[in-house]
Write a protein that holds these residues in place. Structure first.
Motif, PDB file in Angstrom:
ATOM      1  N   MET A  25       3.345  -5.604  12.017  1.00 56.27           N
ATOM      2  CA  MET A  25       4.021  -6.025  10.745  1.00 56.27           C
ATOM      3  C   MET A  25       5.634  -5.720  11.214  1.00 56.27           C
ATOM      4  N   SER A  26       6.444  -6.784  10.422  1.00 52.41           N
ATOM      5  CA  SER A  26       7.865  -6.676  10.532  1.00 52.41           C
ATOM      6  C   SER A  26       8.346  -5.373   9.871  1.00 52.41           C
ATOM      7  N   ARG A  27       9.632  -5.266  10.321  1.00 54.19           N
ATOM      8  CA  ARG A  27      10.191  -3.770   9.403  1.00 54.19           C
ATOM      9  C   ARG A  27      10.385  -4.098   8.071  1.00 54.19           C
ATOM     10  N   TRP A  28      10.642  -5.362   7.663  1.00 62.81           N
ATOM     11  CA  TRP A  28      11.115  -5.563   6.105  1.00 62.81           C
ATOM     12  C   TRP A  28       9.993  -5.742   5.097  1.00 62.81           C
ATOM     13  N   THR A  29       8.702  -6.399   5.989  1.00 67.67           N
ATOM     14  CA  THR A  29       7.571  -6.266   5.391  1.00 67.67           C
ATOM     15  C   THR A  29       6.894  -5.075   5.122  1.00 67.67           C
ATOM     16  N   ARG A  30       7.045  -4.241   6.137  1.00 67.87           N
ATOM     17  CA  ARG A  30       6.609  -2.933   5.997  1.00 67.87           C
ATOM     18  C   ARG A  30       7.341  -2.048   4.801  1.00 67.87           C
ATOM     19  N   TYR A  31       8.543  -2.251   4.949  1.00 64.03           N
ATOM     20  CA  TYR A  31       9.377  -1.820   3.789  1.00 64.03           C
ATOM     21  C   TYR A  31       9.155  -2.102   2.341  1.00 64.03           C
ATOM     22  N   TRP A  32       8.634  -3.784   2.272  1.00 57.72           N
ATOM     23  CA  TRP A  32       8.328  -3.957   0.942  1.00 57.72           C
ATOM     24  C   TRP A  32       6.703  -3.251   0.394  1.00 57.72           C
ATOM     25  N   VAL A  33       6.071  -3.092   1.569  1.00 53.81           N
ATOM     26  CA  VAL A  33       4.594  -2.526   1.423  1.00 53.81           C
ATOM     27  C   VAL A  33       5.002  -1.320   0.728  1.00 53.81           C
ATOM     28  N   HIS A  82      -3.320  -0.826   0.490  1.00 55.51           N
ATOM     29  CA  HIS A  82      -2.814  -0.535  -0.584  1.00 55.51           C
ATOM     30  C   HIS A  82      -2.776   1.261  -0.939  1.00 55.51           C
ATOM     31  N   SER A 117      -0.259   2.845   1.064  1.00 46.34           N
ATOM     32  CA  SER A 117       0.976   2.870   0.609  1.00 46.34           C
ATOM     33  C   SER A 117       1.362   3.910  -0.792  1.00 46.34           C
ATOM     34  N   THR A 144       0.248  -0.382  11.429  1.00 49.05           N
ATOM     35  CA  THR A 144       0.960  -1.895  11.104  1.00 49.05           C
ATOM     36  C   THR A 144       1.790  -2.253  12.202  1.00 49.05           C
TER      37      THR A 144
END
Length: 296
Positions: free
Chosen positions: A188-196, A126, A129, A185
């Protein structure tokens, strides 16, 4: 040291992260309404300095947590350069904020909720990010500052030099935090990293605006100014119309929400070159510099 030698010391290559140990002496040159003798234009910039010492210490801790864990040693070295730049920024903005106290502004009251906000963020991811989000916001403001140097043309000299220096160094390390997020990360998937990343911006942008606007009346009160309808009308005009500081920044801030955003897609190499030239030609007449680096 000759002026030419000083100039070369602060140039470097396009991709360099160069920690510049320059003291700007704001405390000795404390001045109200230092930008065009305009309260609102000045508070829009002084208000940023209120956030910076606590913020920069937070950024350093956030990135240094990951440095020893990274396989990419070049990126780990960039974290070190980033941390030294931010440590110098912290030192100068602590001096800047002491100048505000000297002028009578209640810095402690304005800074306290900012400090508390950073302190409640414990999770390393956190913190990272949030650091990525704030670094993008500062890079956006820095790009505006260097692209339109006329915005600070009528500023008091010490203040103008400090903000031009800070803007340049923010652009030099604008990609480091996101590079660390990507490197830290790998599973971590590309989309999960995007949301982070996006949630980090949402958790940063709206509290920042709320705290900034909360501090405006506290600051203005010191100058005996009432923040009524007329005041806020002009505040809106300066931020969103002319010169429209925040309006000009909005497209860049929104680009952070685009999937696949990469700060390197905004090529600021020429901008940094011009910034380095400006700084080299406008150094303080007698800068006090120490070879010892501040604690990062």
């Amino acid at each position: 040291m000759t002026h030419a030698a000083k100039a070369s010391q602060h140039m470097g290559n396009a991709d360099d992260i160069i920690p510049r140990d320059i003291r700007f002496g704001i405390l000795d040159n404390a001045q109200r309404h230092w930008l065009e003798d305009d309260l609102i234009k000045t508070i829009l910039i002084d208000g940023l300095s209120i956030f910076l010492p606590e913020g920069e210490r937070f950024f350093i801790r956030s990135l240094k947590h990951y440095g020893p864990k990274l396989q990419d040693r070049e990126l780990a070295a960039e974290i070190n350069g980033y941390s030294v730049q931010e440590a110098y920024h912290t030192r100068e903005h602590e001096d800047y904020n002491r100048a505000l106290v000297k002028l009578g502004y209640d810095v402690e009251k304005m800074e306290k909720p900012i400090r508390q906000g950073f302190e409640i963020v414990k999770n390393p991811l956190h913190r990272l990010s949030i650091t990525c989000a704030i670094e993008h916001m500062t890079a956006t403001l820095s790009s505006l500052t260097l692209r339109h140097p006329e915005l600070l043309e009528k500023a008091a000299p010490a203040y103008r030099r400090l903000w031009m220096w800070h803007a340049l160094e923010e652009l030099e390390h604008k990609a480091v935090a996101l590079d660390v997020l990507n490197a830290a990360t790998p599973g971590m998937s590309r989309w999960t990293r995007y949301w982070v990343r996006v949630l980090g911006m949402n958790g940063t942008l709206f509290p920042f605006l709320a705290l900034f606007l909360r501090n405006v009346p506290i600051y203005a009160r010191t100058d005996g100014v009432k923040t009524g309808f007329r005041f806020w009308g002009r505040f809106f005009w300066v931020t969103m119309v002319a010169p429209g500081y925040w309006r000009r920044c909005l497209p860049s801030v929104l680009r952070y929400y685009v999937p696949g955003f990469d700060p390197r897609n905004s090529d600021d190499q020429e901008l940094m070159r011009k910034g380095r030239e400006w700084l080299a030609n406008n150094l303080p007449p007698a800068p006090t510099s120490s070879s010892a680096r501040p604690s990062a």
